[in-house]
Motif scaffolding. Structure first.
Motif, short mmCIF file in Angstrom:
data_model
loop_
_atom_site.label_atom_id
_atom_site.label_comp_id
_atom_site.label_asym_id
_atom_site.label_seq_id
_atom_site.Cartn_x
_atom_site.Cartn_y
_atom_site.Cartn_z
N PRO A 141 12.43 -0.90 0.75
CA PRO A 141 11.86 -1.53 -0.44
C PRO A 141 12.16 -0.70 -1.67
CG PRO A 141 10.16 -0.43 0.83
CD PRO A 141 11.40 -0.35 1.65
N LEU A 142 12.22 -1.36 -2.81
CA LEU A 142 12.40 -0.63 -4.06
C LEU A 142 11.18 0.24 -4.31
CD1 LEU A 142 13.82 -3.47 -6.34
CD2 LEU A 142 15.10 -1.61 -5.25
N SER A 143 11.41 1.35 -4.97
CA SER A 143 10.27 2.19 -5.33
C SER A 143 9.43 1.46 -6.38
CB SER A 143 10.75 3.53 -5.90
OG SER A 143 11.45 3.33 -7.11
N PRO A 144 8.12 1.73 -6.42
CA PRO A 144 7.30 1.10 -7.46
C PRO A 144 7.76 1.55 -8.84
CG PRO A 144 6.08 2.81 -6.30
CD PRO A 144 7.34 2.61 -5.54
N ASP A 161 2.74 -4.30 -12.33
CA ASP A 161 3.36 -3.10 -12.91
C ASP A 161 2.33 -2.08 -13.43
OD1 ASP A 161 5.76 -4.32 -12.36
OD2 ASP A 161 6.06 -5.06 -14.41
N THR A 162 1.13 -2.15 -12.91
CA THR A 162 0.07 -1.22 -13.29
C THR A 162 -0.44 -0.51 -12.05
OG1 THR A 162 -0.60 -2.63 -15.14
CG2 THR A 162 -2.19 -0.98 -14.39
N PRO A 163 -0.47 0.83 -12.02
CA PRO A 163 -0.94 1.53 -10.83
C PRO A 163 -2.46 1.50 -10.73
CG PRO A 163 -0.36 3.12 -12.52
CD PRO A 163 0.00 1.77 -13.06
N LYS A 164 -2.96 1.38 -9.49
CA LYS A 164 -4.39 1.34 -9.23
C LYS A 164 -4.73 2.26 -8.06
CE LYS A 164 -5.64 -1.78 -12.29
NZ LYS A 164 -6.54 -1.42 -13.42
N PHE A 165 -5.91 2.86 -8.14
CA PHE A 165 -6.41 3.72 -7.07
C PHE A 165 -7.01 2.89 -5.95
CE2 PHE A 165 -10.07 5.90 -5.16
CZ PHE A 165 -9.44 7.00 -4.61
N ASP A 200 0.86 -1.19 0.00
CA ASP A 200 0.00 0.00 0.00
C ASP A 200 0.90 1.24 0.00
OD1 ASP A 200 -2.20 1.61 0.21
OD2 ASP A 200 -2.96 0.72 2.05
N TYR A 201 0.77 2.07 -1.03
CA TYR A 201 1.55 3.30 -1.15
C TYR A 201 0.62 4.48 -0.86
CZ TYR A 201 4.72 0.18 -3.65
OH TYR A 201 5.55 -0.87 -3.99
N LYS A 202 0.91 5.21 0.21
CA LYS A 202 0.04 6.29 0.66
C LYS A 202 0.77 7.62 0.44
CE LYS A 202 -2.06 3.23 4.11
NZ LYS A 202 -3.40 3.08 3.52
N PHE A 203 0.23 8.43 -0.46
CA PHE A 203 0.88 9.66 -0.89
C PHE A 203 0.30 10.84 -0.11
CE2 PHE A 203 1.64 6.61 -4.12
CZ PHE A 203 2.83 6.97 -4.74
N TYR A 204 1.17 11.56 0.60
CA TYR A 204 0.77 12.73 1.38
C TYR A 204 0.87 13.95 0.46
CZ TYR A 204 0.81 10.28 5.89
OH TYR A 204 0.51 9.44 6.94
N VAL A 205 -0.29 14.53 0.13
CA VAL A 205 -0.37 15.60 -0.87
C VAL A 205 -0.79 16.89 -0.17
CG1 VAL A 205 -1.29 16.27 -3.10
CG2 VAL A 205 -1.16 13.84 -2.51
N PHE A 206 0.06 17.90 -0.26
CA PHE A 206 -0.19 19.20 0.37
C PHE A 206 -0.32 20.27 -0.72
CE2 PHE A 206 2.11 16.62 3.41
CZ PHE A 206 1.39 16.81 4.58
N GLY A 207 -1.49 20.90 -0.82
CA GLY A 207 -1.68 21.93 -1.82
C GLY A 207 -1.39 21.45 -3.23
N GLY A 208 -1.70 20.18 -3.50
CA GLY A 208 -1.50 19.64 -4.83
C GLY A 208 -0.10 19.11 -5.12
#
Length: 280
Positions: free
Chosen positions: A210-213, A242-246, A166-174
């Motif tokens: 871990p390696l980056s995706p 190798d395919t990104p999913k939401f 699970d990759y959780k991206f912290y997004v601030f102001g876009g």
């Protein structure tokens, strides 16, 4: 930037909510939060609980309704299919195993079905309990009361019985600033925090980095598109074959009650939230 940023004086907040938030924060962090001038990330989450009533948040957190919004923003190829959604699971499963049953309106409410040996009556009883109760009240997470209660069934996207990373991206102001990587969620669950350049910033564990995706650049671009217009949101993504999913979007990560290691990370991450509001 089309941010919706309510000021403190624009919201009427009950004294009971203040008390609950202070007590739960003290219990987990060993100190009271500064709710009038939040600095740390975990304090900003408490501020949002009390003051942020952005009407878009329930729509983005709705596990059923959000799929169309996400598909319109970043493409249908990011979407995990929906087998079924409704309010009462059928007497017998109607979908090929493996699949996942989740609540539409809450977090950490799910059951995985890998084969015919699953106790389907027990899963149906759990789902009924999810339907009977609202989610988020005791932690003052406002938006969940505004998502229709329901159940959703999706295909399981892991390998065998192993949950995907699970990759959780912290997004601030876009802008993505951090990626939280969750490992072995079905077993010895732990996480590591990286910056956007895949440099570890959380305390050292026994795990090798871990390696980056392979699709990290695509993931960052998608998370930034989905986070556009919010001062902060966490966008959860997977990489499957190798395919990104939401996965989902979260506006109160850990309800702001999970400590960071080192503790100084809380202020460092919170500074991005403060900056996003100043620049709005």
């Amino acid at each position: 930037m089309d941010l919706v940023l309510p000021a403190l004086h624009e919201q009427r907040v009950s004294g009971a909510a203040h008390a609950r938030i202070n007590l739960t924060y003290l219990w987990r962090h060993g100190r009271l939060p500064d709710l009038s001038d939040p600095q740390g990330f975990t304090e900003w989450v408490q501020w949002r609980k009390l003051h942020d009533r952005d009407a878009r948040m329930p729509a983005f957190a709705d596990k059923v309704g959000a799929k169309k919004i996400i598909a319109d923003r970043i493409g249908t190829e990011w979407i995990i299919p929906t087998y079924w959604h409704g309010s009462e699971l059928p007497a017998q499963p109607e979908w090929p195993a493996p699949f996942v049953v989740k609540s539409r309106h809450g977090c950490n409410q799910y059951a995985m079905v890998f084969d015919d040996s699953a106790n389907w009556p027990a899963i149906r009883r759990r789902a009924r309990r999810w339907m009977k109760r609202g989610y988020g009240f005791w932690l003052d997470e406002w938006l969940y009361a505004h998502i229709p209660r329901g159940i959703i069934v999706e295909p399981f996207i892991g390998e065998g019985r192993t949950l995907p990373v699970d990759y959780k991206f912290y997004v601030f102001g876009g802008r993505v600033e951090y990626v939280q990587v969750h490992l072995d969620r079905g077993g010895r669950h732990r996480w590591i925090l990286f910056d956007r350049s895949w440099r570890r910033v959380s305390a050292v564990t026994t795990d090798a980095d871990p390696l980056s995706p392979k699709t990290l650049a695509q993931m960052i671009a998608a998370a930034e598109e989905l986070g556009r217009g919010f001062d902060f949101v966490r966008v959860d993504l997977y990489e499957v074959a190798d395919t990104p999913k939401f996965g989902e979007m979260t506006f109160y990560p850990g309800s702001g009650l999970d400590p960071f290691a080192p503790v100084s990370l809380d202020a460092a991450i919170g500074a991005h939230w403060s900056r996003a509001r100043r620049l709005a």
